[in-house]
Write a protein that holds these residues in place. Structure first.
Motif, PDB file in Angstrom:
ATOM      1  N   GLY A 373      39.055  27.344 -24.518  1.00  0.00           N
ATOM      2  CA  GLY A 373      40.152  27.734 -25.397  1.00  0.00           C
ATOM      3  C   GLY A 373      40.034  27.120 -26.775  1.00  0.00           C
ATOM      4  N   LYS A 374      39.602  25.874 -26.847  1.00  0.00           N
ATOM      5  CA  LYS A 374      39.398  25.218 -28.141  1.00  0.00           C
ATOM      6  C   LYS A 374      38.332  25.955 -28.954  1.00  0.00           C
ATOM      7  N   ARG A 375      37.232  26.251 -28.291  1.00  0.00           N
ATOM      8  CA  ARG A 375      36.136  26.947 -28.960  1.00  0.00           C
ATOM      9  C   ARG A 375      36.593  28.325 -29.455  1.00  0.00           C
ATOM     10  N   HIS A 376      37.349  29.027 -28.615  1.00  0.00           N
ATOM     11  CA  HIS A 376      37.790  30.370 -28.982  1.00  0.00           C
ATOM     12  C   HIS A 376      38.748  30.320 -30.171  1.00  0.00           C
ATOM     13  N   ARG A 377      39.606  29.325 -30.212  1.00  0.00           N
ATOM     14  CA  ARG A 377      40.530  29.207 -31.356  1.00  0.00           C
ATOM     15  C   ARG A 377      39.773  28.968 -32.663  1.00  0.00           C
ATOM     16  N   LEU A 378      38.788  28.115 -32.614  1.00  0.00           N
ATOM     17  CA  LEU A 378      37.997  27.869 -33.825  1.00  0.00           C
ATOM     18  C   LEU A 378      37.231  29.120 -34.224  1.00  0.00           C
ATOM     19  N   ARG A 379      36.798  29.886 -33.241  1.00  0.00           N
ATOM     20  CA  ARG A 379      36.130  31.155 -33.548  1.00  0.00           C
ATOM     21  C   ARG A 379      37.114  32.140 -34.174  1.00  0.00           C
ATOM     22  N   GLU A 380      38.330  32.206 -33.642  1.00  0.00           N
ATOM     23  CA  GLU A 380      39.335  33.088 -34.238  1.00  0.00           C
ATOM     24  C   GLU A 380      39.581  32.739 -35.698  1.00  0.00           C
ATOM     25  N   ALA A 381      39.534  31.454 -36.010  1.00  0.00           N
ATOM     26  CA  ALA A 381      39.750  30.992 -37.382  1.00  0.00           C
ATOM     27  C   ALA A 381      38.478  31.066 -38.232  1.00  0.00           C
ATOM     28  N   LYS A 382      37.381  31.506 -37.629  1.00  0.00           N
ATOM     29  CA  LYS A 382      36.081  31.640 -38.312  1.00  0.00           C
ATOM     30  C   LYS A 382      35.581  30.307 -38.850  1.00  0.00           C
ATOM     31  N   VAL A 383      35.809  29.237 -38.105  1.00  0.00           N
ATOM     32  CA  VAL A 383      35.332  27.920 -38.528  1.00  0.00           C
ATOM     33  C   VAL A 383      34.417  27.289 -37.485  1.00  0.00           C
ATOM     34  N   GLU A 389      22.312  34.884 -32.108  1.00  0.00           N
ATOM     35  CA  GLU A 389      22.394  35.826 -30.992  1.00  0.00           C
ATOM     36  C   GLU A 389      23.835  36.092 -30.565  1.00  0.00           C
ATOM     37  N   TYR A 390      24.760  35.201 -30.907  1.00  0.00           N
ATOM     38  CA  TYR A 390      26.165  35.425 -30.585  1.00  0.00           C
ATOM     39  C   TYR A 390      26.687  36.673 -31.292  1.00  0.00           C
ATOM     40  N   TYR A 391      26.137  36.961 -32.452  1.00  0.00           N
ATOM     41  CA  TYR A 391      26.612  38.079 -33.274  1.00  0.00           C
ATOM     42  C   TYR A 391      25.826  39.370 -33.049  1.00  0.00           C
ATOM     43  N   ASP A 392      24.902  39.359 -32.099  1.00  0.00           N
ATOM     44  CA  ASP A 392      24.110  40.559 -31.832  1.00  0.00           C
ATOM     45  C   ASP A 392      23.836  40.628 -30.330  1.00  0.00           C
ATOM     46  N   SER A 393      24.901  40.871 -29.581  1.00  0.00           N
ATOM     47  CA  SER A 393      24.825  40.832 -28.120  1.00  0.00           C
ATOM     48  C   SER A 393      24.054  42.026 -27.572  1.00  0.00           C
ATOM     49  N   PRO A 394      23.204  41.812 -26.554  1.00  0.00           N
ATOM     50  CA  PRO A 394      22.539  42.948 -25.895  1.00  0.00           C
ATOM     51  C   PRO A 394      23.572  43.933 -25.353  1.00  0.00           C
ATOM     52  N   GLY A 395      23.322  45.210 -25.548  1.00  0.00           N
ATOM     53  CA  GLY A 395      24.274  46.221 -25.095  1.00  0.00           C
ATOM     54  C   GLY A 395      25.278  46.616 -26.147  1.00  0.00           C
ATOM     55  N   GLY A 396      25.421  45.789 -27.188  1.00  0.00           N
ATOM     56  CA  GLY A 396      26.324  46.123 -28.270  1.00  0.00           C
ATOM     57  C   GLY A 396      27.768  45.744 -27.993  1.00  0.00           C
ATOM     58  N   PRO A 447      41.427  42.457 -29.510  1.00  0.00           N
ATOM     59  CA  PRO A 447      42.263  42.757 -30.668  1.00  0.00           C
ATOM     60  C   PRO A 447      43.111  41.550 -31.047  1.00  0.00           C
ATOM     61  N   PRO A 448      43.669  41.519 -32.255  1.00  0.00           N
ATOM     62  CA  PRO A 448      44.661  40.476 -32.554  1.00  0.00           C
ATOM     63  C   PRO A 448      45.866  40.642 -31.639  1.00  0.00           C
ATOM     64  N   LEU A 449      46.437  39.530 -31.208  1.00  0.00           N
ATOM     65  CA  LEU A 449      47.528  39.549 -30.238  1.00  0.00           C
ATOM     66  C   LEU A 449      48.819  39.100 -30.912  1.00  0.00           C
ATOM     67  N   TRP A 450      49.862  39.926 -30.804  1.00  0.00           N
ATOM     68  CA  TRP A 450      51.155  39.603 -31.401  1.00  0.00           C
ATOM     69  C   TRP A 450      52.106  39.077 -30.345  1.00  0.00           C
ATOM     70  N   CYS A 451      52.810  37.994 -30.685  1.00  0.00           N
ATOM     71  CA  CYS A 451      53.811  37.405 -29.800  1.00  0.00           C
ATOM     72  C   CYS A 451      55.146  37.308 -30.537  1.00  0.00           C
ATOM     73  N   ARG A 452      56.220  37.350 -29.764  1.00  0.00           N
ATOM     74  CA  ARG A 452      57.552  37.083 -30.316  1.00  0.00           C
ATOM     75  C   ARG A 452      57.979  35.653 -30.024  1.00  0.00           C
ATOM     76  N   GLU A 503      36.095  37.127 -30.247  1.00  0.00           N
ATOM     77  CA  GLU A 503      37.379  36.912 -30.893  1.00  0.00           C
ATOM     78  C   GLU A 503      37.738  38.066 -31.825  1.00  0.00           C
ATOM     79  N   TYR A 504      39.022  38.227 -32.111  1.00  0.00           N
ATOM     80  CA  TYR A 504      39.489  39.377 -32.893  1.00  0.00           C
ATOM     81  C   TYR A 504      38.942  39.390 -34.317  1.00  0.00           C
ATOM     82  N   SER A 505      38.602  38.222 -34.864  1.00  0.00           N
ATOM     83  CA  SER A 505      38.111  38.121 -36.239  1.00  0.00           C
ATOM     84  C   SER A 505      36.594  38.260 -36.327  1.00  0.00           C
ATOM     85  N   PHE A 506      35.979  38.649 -35.238  1.00  0.00           N
ATOM     86  CA  PHE A 506      34.527  38.659 -35.097  1.00  0.00           C
ATOM     87  C   PHE A 506      33.821  39.386 -36.241  1.00  0.00           C
TER      88      PHE A 506
END
Length: 638
Positions: A373-383, A389-396, A447-452, A503-506
């Motif tokens: 979860g920590k890693r994914h949050r930093l990825r969402e923030a693009k930091v 290879e993370y940006y060019d996954s086999p299969g597309g 996708p980006p996820l919206w919460c109330r 992540e949604y900001s990929f």
């Protein structure tokens, strides 16, 4: 016997004597030249006298370092190319960061990596050293941490290695590293485990060891990143013995002053704090270490808070924002939570944006999916820096444009019913996207996820009182989805094939290669029978039109023509897929994705107060967002 030829030569004719003499002289001069080349000034003094305890050759060490997480790439993420070769007088402590040792050299013995004042002073600048530490499981976090600092022009840093595998990997990458002698496991130990608490004690021991060297110490956890050079900010408070971050979620200032210490009720967070080598600071570090070593049940952060708050106040003066603490002599400052961000003030409140400030750091606290979860949050923030290879996954990749009615997002009160109605509407689209990604063997860009409503560990009214959380807000994926479960490997014969996610900001990440972004197919859903909605003849340079409720066979037939396209984007996921033809395949998919969602927490006045998300909520006509009503109901919906 080896000397007999020379004896024979002495008794032979002068011609043969001359020939033998010439050969011997040639051998001597050749040997001298070879040894001079080997022991040239390119090799450091300590390197030529490397201990025999390093039994692996340089080539074998480099081979070890070419595993999936520690390859010898110089383009790791956006890691810069190696700098120009250092002067011959430089060694592994003084050469530029990211300049790896020459291939063919042996790693020095572990003794050369022991923490000493001599070692530290070679990295110090302006009397400051910045330190983090960890084990091999956090290799990618550490490289990200170092990369952000070097991008900011900061090189006075050191990384403490808690296992030899990390030490070797960092050494061969050109990252200044020292041996903590911890003999720690190389795997992720998990938050709250006994080994996790052991790591906390190692931090305190490290601080106590470093402060007597006489340098200012900026100590950091590996799960944070620097976004702006903090050293000028810290220098604004020369009278502070300790400057610490906190878990404060309610702003006490709206500019970049220190948080008002009288108004900070949250815990002081030891993931980011700055120490000056004063008597008071050294006394605190020593007592803190002794406290933890005497009782292994005390959490390091709790111990720090107990000691520092033993005496708190009064203010040191009217202007600095510092307060006397601990023993009445230690001068303490609280770094503003708006710009030295926690996982809440950065990812949930976006406090720095709302206050129009520039953040210095983000620490991945207040999250719900462990290290993944920590890693994914930093990825969402693009930091977070991932390998190419993370940006060019086999299969597309597969992506889609989420569709949310304005009424679900904005109308009415922000309460449990409106929050779950919004989440469930998005969840159903994501469920369809996961099925199509599984069918086409593509990686799904979430996708980006919206919460109330916010998510926490304790009862609350929807958002934290006093915080500036906007409603609705873009919430981290781990607020709803179990990111660690989504990334976990399950037996395929029971759960079907794995489904990779991004992540949604990929696609907005600057590290995204052009060849991926340029290979794009848009898919527009249409009503079957409407003009142009014909799967046999609907391809254009702009994309294709696909009938709603398409079958598995239609998907396989149509998209087999686009296997080489990197990105397929659907205009919507609503009514896109009729479902898997094979019942067993459908059952395995359901068994997998039911585990992908977590809980919302927590309802005030209810015990238990959590509510389970349900991936198939729409198949239960009477489903309502309420906590479990009986103990036998308190389990995930699978």
């Amino acid at each position: 016997m080896g000397w007999i030829p020379f004896h024979d030569a002495a008794n032979s004719k002068p011609l043969f004597l001359t020939i033998y003499a010439t050969v011997i002289v040639g051998i001597v001069f050749s040997s001298f030249y070879v040894f001079s080349a080997i022991y040239s000034a390119d090799s450091s003094t300590w390197f030529s006298s490397s201990s025999s305890s390093s039994s692996s050759s340089a080539s074998s060490l480099i081979h070890v370092d070419q595993g999936p997480n520690v390859s010898q790439r110089t383009d790791w993420g956006a890691v810069p190319a190696p700098p120009p070769k250092s002067p011959k007088s430089q060694n592994m402590w003084t050469r530029p960061i990211w300049e790896a040792p020459p291939r063919g050299e042996k790693r020095p013995s572990l003794k050369a990596f022991q923490l000493t004042k001599t070692l530290v002073e070679q990295r110090v600048k302006d009397n400051v050293i910045i330190v983090t530490f960890g084990n091999y499981a956090f290799m990618d976090f550490i490289l990200t941490w170092v990369k952000h600092l070097t991008d900011l022009g900061i090189s006075n840093l050191l990384v403490g290695a808690m296992d030899t595998k990390l030490l070797e990997a960092l050494y061969w990458r050109g990252v200044p590293v020292f041996d903590m002698g911890s003999h720690m496991s190389t795997i992720d130990v998990g938050w709250g485990t006994p080994t996790f608490h052991k790591m906390g004690r190692e931090k305190v021991i490290l601080i106590d060891a470093l402060l007597p060297f006489g340098y200012e110490l900026l100590m950091c956890d590996t799960d944070m990143v620097w976004l702006k050079n903090p050293l000028p900010y810290l220098a604004r408070f020369p009278g502070a013995d300790v400057l610490t971050s906190s878990d404060q979620v309610v702003p006490t200032v709206v500019d970049d002053r220190l948080d008002i210490w009288q108004q900070v009720g949250a815990a002081y967070n030891i993931g980011i704090f700055h120490w000056r080598p004063t008597d008071s600071a050294k006394k605190l570090a020593r007592e803190w270490k002794e406290m933890l070593l005497a009782d292994d049940k005390i959490w390091d952060q709790n111990g720090f808070n107990d000691l520092v708050r033993r005496q708190l106040g009064p203010s040191v003066d009217e202007d600095s924002g510092l307060a006397y603490a601990y023993d009445g002599n230690l001068k303490l400052g609280l770094l503003p939570a708006s710009i030295f961000c926690s996982g809440h003030t950065y990812f949930v409140q976006s406090m720095y944006q709302q206050l129009r400030l520039e953040p210095y750091a983000v620490h991945t606290t207040f999250q719900y999916a462990g290290t993944d979860g920590k890693r994914h949050r930093l990825r969402e923030a693009k930091v977070f820096y991932d390998p190419p290879e993370y940006y060019d996954s086999p299969g597309g990749f597969l992506t889609f444009k989420p569709s949310i009615p304005k009424s679900l997002l904005l109308d009415g009160e922000h309460n449990l019913e409106s929050h779950f109605a919004l989440i469930n509407y998005q969840m159903k689209q994501i469920r369809t996207a996961l099925a199509i990604a599984s069918l086409l063997k593509r990686t799904l860009v979430m996708p980006p996820l919206w919460c109330r409503l916010d998510r926490l560990w304790f009862p609350h009214p929807g958002v934290l009182e006093g915080s500036i959380t906007r409603q609705p807000f873009l919430c981290p994926l781990d607020h709803v989805f179990e990111v660690n479960v989504m990334l976990k490997e399950f037996p395929e014969d029971e759960f079907g094939p794995g489904i990779n996610i991004r992540e949604y900001s990929f696609f907005d990440n600057p590290l995204m290669p052009k060849q991926v972004k340029d290979s794009w197919l848009d898919v527009q859903l249409c009503r079957e029978g409407s003009p142009g909605c014909n799967v046999t003849n609907n391809t254009s340079s702009l994309g294709i039109r696909l009938p709603k409720h398409s079958t598995e066979e239609t998907f396989k037939s149509v998209f087999s023509l686009f296997k080489d396209v990197k990105v397929i984007q659907f205009s919507t996921m609503q009514d896109a897929f009729l479902g898997f033809t094979d019942k067993k395949t459908e059952e395995k998919f359901r068994k997998r994705v039911k585990r992908y969602v977590g809980i919302w927490c927590c309802v005030k006045g209810s015990d238990p107060g959590h509510i389970y998300y349900d991936m198939y909520w729409d198949e239960k006509p009477n489903w309502k967002p309420i906590p479990p009503q009986a103990s036998e109901d308190d389990h995930p919906p699978w």
